[in-house]
Design a protein around this motif. Structure first.
Motif, PDB file in Angstrom:
ATOM      1  N   ALA A 185       0.855  -1.180   0.000  1.00  0.00           N
ATOM      2  CA  ALA A 185       0.000   0.000   0.000  1.00  0.00           C
ATOM      3  C   ALA A 185       0.894   1.234   0.000  1.00  0.00           C
ATOM      4  CB  ALA A 185      -0.890  -0.002   1.236  1.00  0.00           C
ATOM      5  N   ASP A 186       0.423   2.288  -0.650  1.00  0.00           N
ATOM      6  CA  ASP A 186       1.222   3.520  -0.725  1.00  0.00           C
ATOM      7  C   ASP A 186       1.569   4.041   0.667  1.00  0.00           C
ATOM      8  OD1 ASP A 186      -0.442   4.917  -3.667  1.00  0.00           O
ATOM      9  OD2 ASP A 186       1.207   3.474  -3.467  1.00  0.00           O
ATOM     10  N   SER A 187       0.673   3.845   1.609  1.00  0.00           N
ATOM     11  CA  SER A 187       0.848   4.393   2.956  1.00  0.00           C
ATOM     12  C   SER A 187       1.988   3.732   3.724  1.00  0.00           C
ATOM     13  CB  SER A 187      -0.445   4.273   3.754  1.00  0.00           C
ATOM     14  OG  SER A 187      -0.856   2.926   3.827  1.00  0.00           O
ATOM     15  N   VAL A 188       2.451   2.559   3.276  1.00  0.00           N
ATOM     16  CA  VAL A 188       3.506   1.857   4.017  1.00  0.00           C
ATOM     17  C   VAL A 188       4.773   1.646   3.205  1.00  0.00           C
ATOM     18  CG1 VAL A 188       1.730   0.662   5.338  1.00  0.00           C
ATOM     19  CG2 VAL A 188       2.829  -0.521   3.422  1.00  0.00           C
ATOM     20  N   LYS A 189       4.768   2.051   1.946  1.00  0.00           N
ATOM     21  CA  LYS A 189       5.954   1.881   1.094  1.00  0.00           C
ATOM     22  C   LYS A 189       7.167   2.556   1.712  1.00  0.00           C
ATOM     23  CE  LYS A 189       3.878   1.318  -3.484  1.00  0.00           C
ATOM     24  NZ  LYS A 189       3.597   1.983  -4.777  1.00  0.00           N
ATOM     25  N   GLY A 190       8.263   1.828   1.706  1.00  0.00           N
ATOM     26  CA  GLY A 190       9.506   2.348   2.257  1.00  0.00           C
ATOM     27  C   GLY A 190       9.638   2.156   3.755  1.00  0.00           C
ATOM     28  N   ARG A 191       8.565   1.744   4.414  1.00  0.00           N
ATOM     29  CA  ARG A 191       8.602   1.530   5.866  1.00  0.00           C
ATOM     30  C   ARG A 191       8.379   0.065   6.236  1.00  0.00           C
ATOM     31  NH1 ARG A 191       4.826   3.700   9.030  1.00  0.00           N
ATOM     32  NH2 ARG A 191       3.195   3.747   7.424  1.00  0.00           N
ATOM     33  N   PHE A 192       7.536  -0.624   5.487  1.00  0.00           N
ATOM     34  CA  PHE A 192       7.200  -2.018   5.772  1.00  0.00           C
ATOM     35  C   PHE A 192       7.844  -2.937   4.738  1.00  0.00           C
ATOM     36  CE2 PHE A 192       2.816  -1.400   8.041  1.00  0.00           C
ATOM     37  CZ  PHE A 192       3.397  -0.475   8.884  1.00  0.00           C
ATOM     38  N   THR A 193       8.199  -4.135   5.180  1.00  0.00           N
ATOM     39  CA  THR A 193       8.751  -5.146   4.283  1.00  0.00           C
ATOM     40  C   THR A 193       8.104  -6.493   4.567  1.00  0.00           C
ATOM     41  OG1 THR A 193      10.897  -4.003   4.232  1.00  0.00           O
ATOM     42  CG2 THR A 193      10.836  -6.285   3.472  1.00  0.00           C
ATOM     43  N   ILE A 194       7.542  -7.098   3.534  1.00  0.00           N
ATOM     44  CA  ILE A 194       6.971  -8.431   3.655  1.00  0.00           C
ATOM     45  C   ILE A 194       7.999  -9.437   3.142  1.00  0.00           C
ATOM     46  CG2 ILE A 194       5.845  -8.320   1.379  1.00  0.00           C
ATOM     47  CD1 ILE A 194       3.527  -9.965   2.587  1.00  0.00           C
ATOM     48  N   SER A 195       8.066 -10.580   3.816  1.00  0.00           N
ATOM     49  CA  SER A 195       8.978 -11.642   3.396  1.00  0.00           C
ATOM     50  C   SER A 195       8.375 -12.978   3.824  1.00  0.00           C
ATOM     51  CB  SER A 195      10.363 -11.453   4.009  1.00  0.00           C
ATOM     52  OG  SER A 195      10.300 -11.504   5.426  1.00  0.00           O
ATOM     53  N   ARG A 196       8.984 -14.054   3.354  1.00  0.00           N
ATOM     54  CA  ARG A 196       8.471 -15.374   3.715  1.00  0.00           C
ATOM     55  C   ARG A 196       9.613 -16.374   3.778  1.00  0.00           C
ATOM     56  NH1 ARG A 196       4.017 -16.718  -0.391  1.00  0.00           N
ATOM     57  NH2 ARG A 196       4.026 -18.790   0.607  1.00  0.00           N
ATOM     58  N   ASP A 197       9.388 -17.383   4.599  1.00  0.00           N
ATOM     59  CA  ASP A 197      10.301 -18.510   4.712  1.00  0.00           C
ATOM     60  C   ASP A 197       9.484 -19.756   4.416  1.00  0.00           C
ATOM     61  OD1 ASP A 197      11.950 -20.587   5.462  1.00  0.00           O
ATOM     62  OD2 ASP A 197      12.703 -19.602   7.244  1.00  0.00           O
ATOM     63  N   ASN A 198       9.578 -20.245   3.194  1.00  0.00           N
ATOM     64  CA  ASN A 198       8.740 -21.370   2.801  1.00  0.00           C
ATOM     65  C   ASN A 198       9.131 -22.670   3.511  1.00  0.00           C
ATOM     66  OD1 ASN A 198       7.158 -19.792   1.165  1.00  0.00           O
ATOM     67  ND2 ASN A 198       8.211 -20.337  -0.732  1.00  0.00           N
ATOM     68  N   ALA A 199      10.342 -22.738   3.988  1.00  0.00           N
ATOM     69  CA  ALA A 199      10.753 -23.919   4.741  1.00  0.00           C
ATOM     70  C   ALA A 199      10.070 -23.978   6.109  1.00  0.00           C
ATOM     71  CB  ALA A 199      12.264 -23.925   4.915  1.00  0.00           C
ATOM     72  N   ARG A 200       9.709 -22.804   6.607  1.00  0.00           N
ATOM     73  CA  ARG A 200       9.046 -22.718   7.915  1.00  0.00           C
ATOM     74  C   ARG A 200       7.555 -22.418   7.798  1.00  0.00           C
ATOM     75  NH1 ARG A 200      12.790 -22.009  12.184  1.00  0.00           N
ATOM     76  NH2 ARG A 200      14.932 -21.715  11.450  1.00  0.00           N
ATOM     77  N   ASN A 201       7.036 -22.322   6.558  1.00  0.00           N
ATOM     78  CA  ASN A 201       5.617 -21.981   6.352  1.00  0.00           C
ATOM     79  C   ASN A 201       5.236 -20.711   7.112  1.00  0.00           C
ATOM     80  OD1 ASN A 201       5.522 -24.322   4.891  1.00  0.00           O
ATOM     81  ND2 ASN A 201       3.871 -25.272   6.018  1.00  0.00           N
ATOM     82  N   THR A 202       6.069 -19.710   6.999  1.00  0.00           N
ATOM     83  CA  THR A 202       5.874 -18.482   7.764  1.00  0.00           C
ATOM     84  C   THR A 202       6.058 -17.260   6.875  1.00  0.00           C
ATOM     85  OG1 THR A 202       6.662 -19.575   9.773  1.00  0.00           O
ATOM     86  CG2 THR A 202       6.639 -17.174   9.786  1.00  0.00           C
ATOM     87  N   VAL A 203       5.203 -16.280   7.101  1.00  0.00           N
ATOM     88  CA  VAL A 203       5.296 -14.983   6.442  1.00  0.00           C
ATOM     89  C   VAL A 203       5.562 -13.934   7.518  1.00  0.00           C
ATOM     90  CG1 VAL A 203       4.091 -13.290   5.018  1.00  0.00           C
ATOM     91  CG2 VAL A 203       3.654 -15.720   4.689  1.00  0.00           C
ATOM     92  N   TYR A 204       6.344 -12.932   7.153  1.00  0.00           N
ATOM     93  CA  TYR A 204       6.705 -11.875   8.095  1.00  0.00           C
ATOM     94  C   TYR A 204       6.304 -10.506   7.551  1.00  0.00           C
ATOM     95  CZ  TYR A 204       9.758 -15.630   9.698  1.00  0.00           C
ATOM     96  OH  TYR A 204      10.248 -16.837  10.140  1.00  0.00           O
ATOM     97  N   LEU A 205       6.110  -9.589   8.481  1.00  0.00           N
ATOM     98  CA  LEU A 205       5.916  -8.190   8.113  1.00  0.00           C
ATOM     99  C   LEU A 205       6.782  -7.355   9.050  1.00  0.00           C
ATOM    100  CD1 LEU A 205       4.355  -6.279   6.190  1.00  0.00           C
ATOM    101  CD2 LEU A 205       2.735  -5.925   8.074  1.00  0.00           C
ATOM    102  N   GLN A 206       7.878  -6.842   8.510  1.00  0.00           N
ATOM    103  CA  GLN A 206       8.745  -5.948   9.273  1.00  0.00           C
ATOM    104  C   GLN A 206       8.210  -4.538   9.120  1.00  0.00           C
ATOM    105  OE1 GLN A 206      11.540  -6.621  11.242  1.00  0.00           O
ATOM    106  NE2 GLN A 206      11.370  -4.454  11.774  1.00  0.00           N
ATOM    107  N   MET A 207       7.909  -3.911  10.237  1.00  0.00           N
ATOM    108  CA  MET A 207       7.315  -2.574  10.227  1.00  0.00           C
ATOM    109  C   MET A 207       8.255  -1.607  10.933  1.00  0.00           C
ATOM    110  SD  MET A 207       3.347  -3.548  11.050  1.00  0.00           S
ATOM    111  CE  MET A 207       3.685  -3.986  12.747  1.00  0.00           C
ATOM    112  N   ASN A 208       8.758  -0.643  10.202  1.00  0.00           N
ATOM    113  CA  ASN A 208       9.661   0.364  10.754  1.00  0.00           C
ATOM    114  C   ASN A 208       9.026   1.747  10.676  1.00  0.00           C
ATOM    115  OD1 ASN A 208      11.637  -1.662  11.070  1.00  0.00           O
ATOM    116  ND2 ASN A 208      12.449  -1.301   9.007  1.00  0.00           N
TER     117      ASN A 208
END
Length: 113
Positions: free
Chosen positions: A60-83
Motif C-alpha cells: 500500500a502507498d501508505s507503508v511503502k519504504g517503511r514495511f517489508t513483507i517476506s516469507r520462509d517457505n521452509a518454515r511456512n511463515t510470512v513476516y511483516l517488518q514494520m519500521n
C-alpha cells in the motif's frame, strides 16, 4: 486442520519497529500471501502482498519504504517488518492466503506515546 496464526503485535512508540509473524499449517504453503489491517471504524485494507515464491511484492502507498513483507517457505511463515511506525498504523493486522479463503485471527498493533 488449517491454521493461520499471527503473532508479534503490541504497543510501540511512534518511530519504533515491530515484526509480525504468520505461521501457516494444514495446507500447501505454495500460495500467495498477504497482510491486511483494519483500524477502528474503517474498512479492512491490503497492506502488503508476496507471491508464492517470494520473488515479487507489492505494498500500500501508505507503508511503502517503511514495511517489508517476506516469507520462509521452509518454515511456512510470512513476516511483516514494520519500521518508522506512525499512530495511523494502529490497527488489527491479519494474515491471509486469500486465494484459499484462509485468514488468521489478527494481532493488535498500537502505535502511541
Amino acid at each position: 486442520q488449517v491454521q493461520v496464526v499471527e503473532s508479534g503485535g503490541g504497543l510501540v512508540q511512534p518511530g519504533g519497529s515491530l515484526r509480525l509473524s504468520c505461521a501457516a499449517s494444514g495446507f500447501t504453503f505454495s500460495v500467495d500471501m498477504s497482510w491486511y489491517r483494519q483500524a477502528p471504524g474503517k474498512e479492512r485494507e491490503l497492506v502488503a502482498f508476496i507471491t508464492s515464491a517470494g520473488d515479487s511484492t507489492t505494498y500500500a502507498d501508505s507503508v511503502k519504504g517503511r514495511f517489508t513483507i517476506s516469507r520462509d517457505n521452509a518454515r511456512n511463515t510470512v513476516y511483516l517488518q514494520m519500521n518508522s511506525l506512525k499512530p495511523e498504523d494502529t490497527a488489527v493486522y491479519y494474515c491471509s492466503a486469500l486465494s484459499r479463503g484462509y485468514w488468521g485471527q489478527g494481532t493488535q498493533v498500537t502505535v502511541s506515546s
